[in-house]
Design a protein around this motif. Structure first.
Motif, PDB file in Angstrom:
ATOM      1  N   MET A  96     -10.866  15.477   2.370  1.00  0.00           N
ATOM      2  CA  MET A  96     -10.842  14.030   2.498  1.00  0.00           C
ATOM      3  C   MET A  96     -10.765  13.642   3.973  1.00  0.00           C
ATOM      4  N   GLN A  97     -11.550  12.637   4.361  1.00  0.00           N
ATOM      5  CA  GLN A  97     -11.553  12.188   5.734  1.00  0.00           C
ATOM      6  C   GLN A  97     -10.228  11.518   6.098  1.00  0.00           C
ATOM      7  N   PRO A  98      -9.761  11.674   7.336  1.00  0.00           N
ATOM      8  CA  PRO A  98      -8.477  11.084   7.735  1.00  0.00           C
ATOM      9  C   PRO A  98      -8.395   9.579   7.484  1.00  0.00           C
ATOM     10  N   MET A  99      -9.476   8.835   7.784  1.00  0.00           N
ATOM     11  CA  MET A  99      -9.436   7.389   7.578  1.00  0.00           C
ATOM     12  C   MET A  99      -9.327   7.050   6.099  1.00  0.00           C
ATOM     13  N   THR A 100      -9.983   7.843   5.247  1.00  0.00           N
ATOM     14  CA  THR A 100      -9.874   7.628   3.804  1.00  0.00           C
ATOM     15  C   THR A 100      -8.441   7.838   3.341  1.00  0.00           C
ATOM     16  N   LYS A 101      -7.797   8.864   3.886  1.00  0.00           N
ATOM     17  CA  LYS A 101      -6.390   9.109   3.548  1.00  0.00           C
ATOM     18  C   LYS A 101      -5.520   7.931   3.945  1.00  0.00           C
ATOM     19  N   GLN A 102      -5.776   7.378   5.143  1.00  0.00           N
ATOM     20  CA  GLN A 102      -4.982   6.249   5.612  1.00  0.00           C
ATOM     21  C   GLN A 102      -5.160   5.033   4.700  1.00  0.00           C
ATOM     22  N   ILE A 103      -6.397   4.767   4.310  1.00  0.00           N
ATOM     23  CA  ILE A 103      -6.674   3.610   3.449  1.00  0.00           C
ATOM     24  C   ILE A 103      -5.963   3.760   2.103  1.00  0.00           C
ATOM     25  N   ILE A 104      -6.082   4.963   1.504  1.00  0.00           N
ATOM     26  CA  ILE A 104      -5.423   5.209   0.214  1.00  0.00           C
ATOM     27  C   ILE A 104      -3.913   5.072   0.357  1.00  0.00           C
ATOM     28  N   PHE A 105      -3.380   5.652   1.430  1.00  0.00           N
ATOM     29  CA  PHE A 105      -1.933   5.622   1.641  1.00  0.00           C
ATOM     30  C   PHE A 105      -1.410   4.195   1.724  1.00  0.00           C
ATOM     31  N   TRP A 106      -2.064   3.362   2.523  1.00  0.00           N
ATOM     32  CA  TRP A 106      -1.551   2.003   2.710  1.00  0.00           C
ATOM     33  C   TRP A 106      -1.833   1.110   1.515  1.00  0.00           C
ATOM     34  N   CYS A 107      -2.889   1.376   0.774  1.00  0.00           N
ATOM     35  CA  CYS A 107      -3.121   0.634  -0.474  1.00  0.00           C
ATOM     36  C   CYS A 107      -1.988   0.904  -1.470  1.00  0.00           C
ATOM     37  N   ILE A 108      -1.588   2.162  -1.565  1.00  0.00           N
ATOM     38  CA  ILE A 108      -0.474   2.513  -2.458  1.00  0.00           C
ATOM     39  C   ILE A 108       0.812   1.861  -1.973  1.00  0.00           C
ATOM     40  N   ARG A 109       1.054   1.857  -0.662  1.00  0.00           N
ATOM     41  CA  ARG A 109       2.254   1.234  -0.120  1.00  0.00           C
ATOM     42  C   ARG A 109       2.269  -0.272  -0.404  1.00  0.00           C
ATOM     43  N   LEU A 110       1.130  -0.927  -0.245  1.00  0.00           N
ATOM     44  CA  LEU A 110       1.064  -2.368  -0.505  1.00  0.00           C
ATOM     45  C   LEU A 110       1.315  -2.674  -1.983  1.00  0.00           C
ATOM     46  N   LEU A 111       0.809  -1.806  -2.864  1.00  0.00           N
ATOM     47  CA  LEU A 111       1.106  -1.968  -4.290  1.00  0.00           C
ATOM     48  C   LEU A 111       2.600  -1.817  -4.561  1.00  0.00           C
ATOM     49  N   CYS A 112       3.224  -0.857  -3.880  1.00  0.00           N
ATOM     50  CA  CYS A 112       4.672  -0.670  -4.036  1.00  0.00           C
ATOM     51  C   CYS A 112       5.426  -1.923  -3.594  1.00  0.00           C
ATOM     52  N   ILE A 113       5.002  -2.509  -2.478  1.00  0.00           N
ATOM     53  CA  ILE A 113       5.639  -3.732  -1.992  1.00  0.00           C
ATOM     54  C   ILE A 113       5.471  -4.860  -3.003  1.00  0.00           C
ATOM     55  N   PHE A 114       4.283  -4.963  -3.585  1.00  0.00           N
ATOM     56  CA  PHE A 114       4.025  -6.023  -4.571  1.00  0.00           C
ATOM     57  C   PHE A 114       4.941  -5.873  -5.785  1.00  0.00           C
ATOM     58  N   PHE A 115       5.020  -4.668  -6.332  1.00  0.00           N
ATOM     59  CA  PHE A 115       5.860  -4.458  -7.510  1.00  0.00           C
ATOM     60  C   PHE A 115       7.342  -4.605  -7.176  1.00  0.00           C
ATOM     61  N   ALA A 116       7.732  -4.149  -5.986  1.00  0.00           N
ATOM     62  CA  ALA A 116       9.130  -4.293  -5.587  1.00  0.00           C
ATOM     63  C   ALA A 116       9.494  -5.766  -5.430  1.00  0.00           C
TER      64      ALA A 116
END
Length: 228
Positions: A96-116
């Protein structure tokens, strides 16, 4: 029969990937603990002992502080890092490309913030686990950072807070013993006030005016600090 064989192939593939990722995380942990304390053994006494430093500076002469074996450690660390990178290369998450990893990582974090923010504890918890599904080697980073955070930041409060709370409940009058519930609204107000104070400190601090920086440099720090 064909369907059974296909299921067996899928199961074998999943097991193989799981074993590879487990081995990869184990290698990362081994590397981390191997190099965790060794740099501290190499440090001259003056860097962690105030009395030794005062003795050195009291002579009023210029002096050098040398780290014995420091360069050998740096070279060995770099060599070990390159070897580890080669061992991990080609595993499931390495393609997986580094930028793809970053995008996935922060999308998951933003979802966590939304649910929290929505006070949905279990959705927040299970959403956070998606990180290890898409970025399995972040398991090592999370656990290592968790250990660091627990010992450095939380050990003191964990020891002091129960006794302090008991003491305050017994000694301080009830009308002075304020308790605040951490609701989403409270957290939102806290973040806004915190950011306003940070914005003020961009221009002036108790020590005086700050050095002017380019807007791009400031926004980089704001984005990194918020995401972190």
């Amino acid at each position: 029969m064909a369907e059974i064989q296909q299921i067996d192939m899928v199961q074998a593939h999943v097991l193989s990937v799981f074993q590879e990722l487990t081995a990869g995380n184990a290698k990362l942990f081994s590397f981390y603990f191997k190099h965790l304390l060794k740099p501290f053994w190499l440090l001259p006494r003056e860097l962690f002992d105030d009395n030794a430093m005062r003795t050195k500076t009291s002579q009023g002469e210029a002096f050098e502080i040398l780290v014995e074996g420091g360069q050998e450690f740096v070279d060995g660390y770099q060599s070990s890092m390159e070897k580890l990178s080669q061992e991990l290369d080609g595993l499931a998450s390495a393609t997986m490309q580094p930028m793809t990893k970053q995008i996935i990582f922060w999308c998951i974090r933003l979802l966590c913030i939304f649910f929290a923010f929505s006070a949905r504890l279990w959705m927040t918890f299970f959403t956070s686990l998606l990180q290890f599904l898409f970025l399995p080697y972040s398991l090592f980073v999370s656990l290592a950072y968790g250990l660091e955070t627990v010992f450095v930041l939380y050990t003191g409060p964990a020891l002091v807070l129960p006794l302090l709370t008991l003491l305050v409940d017994q000694v301080v009058p009830a009308w002075y013993n304020l308790k605040i519930t951490l609701t989403p609204s409270f957290l939102l107000i806290f973040v806004i006030v915190d950011q306003l104070l940070c914005a003020i400190c961009l221009f002036k601090t108790p020590k005086g005016k700050t050095k002017a920086l380019a807007a791009r440099r400031i926004l980089e720090s704001v984005a990194y600090g918020f995401l972190n």
